[in-house]
Design an enzyme around this catalytic site. Structure first.
Site, mmCIF file in Angstrom:
data_model
loop_
_atom_site.group_PDB
_atom_site.id
_atom_site.type_symbol
_atom_site.label_atom_id
_atom_site.label_comp_id
_atom_site.label_asym_id
_atom_site.label_seq_id
_atom_site.Cartn_x
_atom_site.Cartn_y
_atom_site.Cartn_z
ATOM 1 N N LYS A 14 0.807 -1.212 0.000
ATOM 2 C CA LYS A 14 0.000 0.000 0.000
ATOM 3 C C LYS A 14 0.845 1.269 0.000
ATOM 4 C CE LYS A 14 -0.911 -0.131 4.947
ATOM 5 N NZ LYS A 14 -0.267 1.046 5.529
ATOM 6 N N THR A 15 2.000 1.215 0.664
ATOM 7 C CA THR A 15 2.865 2.392 0.641
ATOM 8 C C THR A 15 3.355 2.636 -0.786
ATOM 9 O OG1 THR A 15 3.588 1.741 2.835
ATOM 10 C CG2 THR A 15 4.818 3.499 1.767
ATOM 11 N N ASP B 146 -3.618 7.562 4.904
ATOM 12 C CA ASP B 146 -3.103 6.218 5.143
ATOM 13 C C ASP B 146 -3.650 5.716 6.477
ATOM 14 O OD1 ASP B 146 -1.665 3.947 4.811
ATOM 15 O OD2 ASP B 146 0.293 4.823 5.262
ATOM 16 N N GLU B 147 -3.676 4.412 6.689
ATOM 17 C CA GLU B 147 -4.150 3.801 7.950
ATOM 18 C C GLU B 147 -5.518 4.361 8.337
ATOM 19 O OE1 GLU B 147 -2.397 1.400 9.019
ATOM 20 O OE2 GLU B 147 -0.244 1.817 8.854
ATOM 21 N N GLN C 104 -6.434 -4.575 10.683
ATOM 22 C CA GLN C 104 -5.299 -4.015 11.415
ATOM 23 C C GLN C 104 -5.698 -2.818 12.275
ATOM 24 O OE1 GLN C 104 -1.379 -3.843 9.402
ATOM 25 N NE2 GLN C 104 -2.453 -4.620 7.611
ATOM 26 N N ARG D 165 4.095 -8.718 10.430
ATOM 27 C CA ARG D 165 5.317 -7.911 10.310
ATOM 28 C C ARG D 165 6.462 -8.756 9.763
ATOM 29 N NH1 ARG D 165 3.174 -4.147 9.247
ATOM 30 N NH2 ARG D 165 1.362 -5.479 9.413
#
Length: 719
Positions: A31-32, A217-218, A248, A599
């Site tokens: 996504k980044t 974002d997020e 998340q 992660r």
DNA sequence: CGTAGCAGGTTTTTT
DNA sequence: ACCTGCTACG
């Protein structure tokens, strides 16, 4: 621009620039990369001026990285683009126009400790007992009000029982104190920006026109206030792209509302929804573990991440007898993986609560492995750093009584609680600050000595304020430490503690130097520095050294490592016993586990202890339910003896408790290998107690760890 | 006014 | 086990 390496969904997310776009991005789905390419695409292909672009990230570090990555992709100028956190963005907006809400443009930003002190003061002034009314609870209530954009007035109107009325009253008092000090807490930054926009439509219009393309974002971790802010800003062009993953969402305790992302399609018209479900980060076994865990959440949109990376190694499991041993065996495993070719910086140890870091740290220190710890007792929370920053705050904003009260008697100037009380009362009668009250020190019944001391302080502060406009932050720090006598105080103390404080202040100057290198001397300098400091997040301090990273799972969000250790997987610790009452809270804990697992890129180690000491009391601990949610065939247990061979060899026998003599006169030591009648071969790892109740901890290669009564243990020494 | 010594609460996560 | 805040005394 080359988008050929992207998959179809990613390409669609990048090129759908007009209208509302919802990108549901699974963990590790790039996504980044999508966000950076999308911004680059806007600048290069659509010729959008960087001035018209806004991107909101979760941490300053993420913002910095995103900007760097965009710069790498294209030649176009990016200097006018806003990439920042919600809070940093609001500081920037408020810095220009907060005077229209009656606050000073040199406002201060309070940290949690300052906030707590304000609540305590308010409780005192209302004659409420802190034991009966824990300040923390009120702080939570206040934060909830602000996140929900409820004003003091609305809170009062909607308060029906005693407790709600009290919450509302304290909220209102608290807010008044902050207003008088021109001080803002974190939640105010967002709330007041919205209030500013509501009050001054031309200011809102300015930003709406400016930010033609908005990215968040997020998005799953935005709270109501942040949601509203984004909504307001996007109303003119509706070119808004939000990215997130409902699996998340881990910040509910801080007001995050998962419904913001789930309702996005209803909140905006003609939403284009894009799913990114291919994972590029983790090996299949790790992803299988994550998928199996998160499937146990009932309230979620089903989805299954797939990876194109290989199957990978099995997940390693470690079961220890206590947190000390857990630390040692984690270290052992770290060394093993280092020998296999991983760098220390490829590895991170994740835990549920900061308090768990200690045992791991101890083990790392003993083996002299390099590590850096994110969060915990933060550098900026140390007394000497807070004192110094309080001086800087007063120099910038003389009406900041919260900072003033911190430094008015540090170093000691003979100004005690009584004097401060008198000053505070006089300040109230003037409807002003302590700073102004000090100017009247001669007339308000203070002793001559007191008035003299205060006059001196005032002079020092005024001089510093003048100087501050013409020097770097580093120089200002030196001046403050010298002129106020702060360093002299520490030098005179000359204790281990005071020396370490001096070192910390020196260390602080590496931060100021870095800041000075990128900022011009001038009126704005001190404000910019202090707001930067107030908004640094834990993640911003992750160093680039080759060191193992230690952090909470929360702090690990958005990061990735080749090797991840998840420690303390015990019922009551993770999931936390505080989250086990409701299914909703438990599901948030499970999402946390999901974040932790995802992660990891290549290797995952899960660890738990069978006993753990909390508040000096040792309790036995059951395996975390999340552990058992990982299919057993993905997991491989570490051979306990082989781990022990190395771990205990180096340990020097401490005292007599280390030695045990059995009935036949044979003495045993920690580290001795023994044979047990039924359990087979093992090794003594600890000797506890004495006399008849003396117990041996023995780890058996087949039977695992056991605790046996020394007197009766049918064991023989092996060599 | 300042300090030392004790009592009591505390650990979930943070911009 | 550790930190903070209160109290009693110098």
């Amino acid at each position: 621009m080359d988008l050929s390496l992207m998959n179809k969904a990613q390409r669609e997310a990048i090129t759908t620039t007009e209208g509302p776009v919802l990108v549901m991005a699974g963990a590790g789905s790039g996504k980044t990369r999508v966000l950076t390419h999308r911004i680059a695409y806007l600048l290069q292909e659509k010729d959008v001026p960087s001035y018209n672009i806004l991107a909101i990230t979760f941490t300053n570090k993420a913002a910095k990285e995103m900007k760097e990555r965009v710069d790498k992709l294209i030649e176009e100028d990016t200097s006018q683009m806003w990439i920042s956190t919600f809070h940093a963005m609001c500081v920037r907006i408020l810095r220009r126009d907060i005077d229209k809400l009656g606050y000073d443009r040199s406002f201060s930003i309070l940290d949690t400790t300052d906030q707590l002190n304000v609540v305590k003061d308010v409780l005192k002034s209302m004659n409420l007992d802190q034991k009966q009314y824990p300040p923390r609870q009120f702080l939570n209530a206040i934060s909830n009000f602000k996140n929900a954009l409820i004003t003091e007035k609305e809170a009062k109107e909607n308060a029906y029982d005693f407790r709600e009325k009290l919450n509302a009253d304290i909220y209102s008092e608290y807010q008044e104190v902050l207003y008088r000090n021109s001080a803002l807490d974190f939640d105010d930054l967002i709330m007041l920006t919205i209030q500013l926009f509501e009050k001054e439509s031309d200011i809102l219009n300015y930003y709406q026109t400016k930010f033609q393309y908005i990215h968040v974002d997020e998005y799953q971790d935005t709270n109501h206030a942040q949601y509203k802010l984004v909504y307001m800003l996007s109303q003119k062009y509706e070119n808004i792209c939000v990215v997130g993953d409902s699996d998340q969402s881990i910040y509910k305790f801080r007001g995050a509302d998962i419904m913001n992302i789930l309702n996005f399609e209803e909140d905006y018209d003609n939403v284009k929804t894009i799913l990114l479900e291919e994972n590029y980060r983790s090996h299949q076994r790790i992803l299988d573990a994550a998928n199996n865990v998160i499937e146990n959440n009932m309230s979620r949109v089903p989805k299954n991440l797939v990876t194109s990376r290989g199957k990978g190694e099995k997940i390693i499991s470690i079961v220890s007898q206590n947190e000390r041993e857990e630390g040692q065996r984690i270290v052992k495993q770290i060394q093993k993986l280092k020998n296999e070719g991983y760098n220390f910086s490829d590895m991170a140890v994740l835990y549920r609560a900061n308090s768990q870091s200690r045992a791991i740290e101890d083990a790392l220190v003993k083996s002299s492995l390099p590590y850096n710890m994110v969060g915990g007792m933060k550098f900026y929370q140390r007394k000497e750093i807070k004192d110094l920053m309080s001086y800087m705050k007063v120099v910038l904003n003389v009406h900041d009584d919260i900072a003033m009260e911190r430094i008015i008697n540090t170093p000691k100037r003979g100004i005690g609680p009584k004097t401060i009380d008198t000053l505070r009362n006089h300040a109230r009668s003037l409807d002003s600050s302590i700073y102004d009250a000090i100017k009247d020190a001669d007339f308000i019944g203070l002793s001559k000595k007191n008035a003299e001391n205060l006059a001196n302080l005032l002079e020092v502060l005024e001089n510093l304020k003048e100087k501050s406009k013409f020097m770097t932050i580093t120089d200002l720090v030196d001046e403050i430490l010298h002129d106020t006598g702060y360093v002299d105080m520490l030098i005179r103390e000359n204790t281990l503690e005071s020396n370490s404080r001096i070192e910390n202040l020196e260390e602080f100057k590496t931060v100021t130097k870095e800041f000075d290198e990128t900022h011009e001397i001038g009126d704005e300098l001190l404000f910019d520095f202090l707001s930067d400091m107030a908004l640094v997040s834990d993640q911003d301090n992750v160093d680039d050294l080759d060191a193992v990273t230690l952090m909470t799972i929360h702090a690990s969000k958005g990061l990735e490592f080749k090797v991840i250790f998840i420690v303390g997987l015990e019922e009551g610790l993770f999931p936390s016993f505080r989250s086990m009452d409701t299914e909703e809270e438990l599901e948030e804990e499970r999402r946390l586990m999901y974040v932790a697992i995802t992660r990891a890129m290549e290797r995952l180690v899960i660890s738990r202890a069978t006993t753990r000491t909390i508040f000096g009391k040792t309790n036995s601990a059951m395996e975390s339910q999340f552990w058992s949610e990982i299919p057993a065939d993905l997991i491989e247990g570490e051979d306990l003896i082989s781990v022990y061979n190395g771990a205990t060899k180096k340990r020097k026998p401490r005292a007599k408790s280390q030695v045990f003599t059995n009935n036949s006169g044979v003495s045993f030591n920690i580290g001795d290998k023994v044979t047990h009648q039924t359990f087979g071969d093992g090794m003594i790892t600890a000797i506890n107690g004495s006399g008849d109740s003396e117990e041996l901890d023995i780890v058996f290669s087949k039977a695992g760890p056991k605790r046996l009564l020394a007197k009766f243990a049918p064991i023989e020494k092996k060599d």
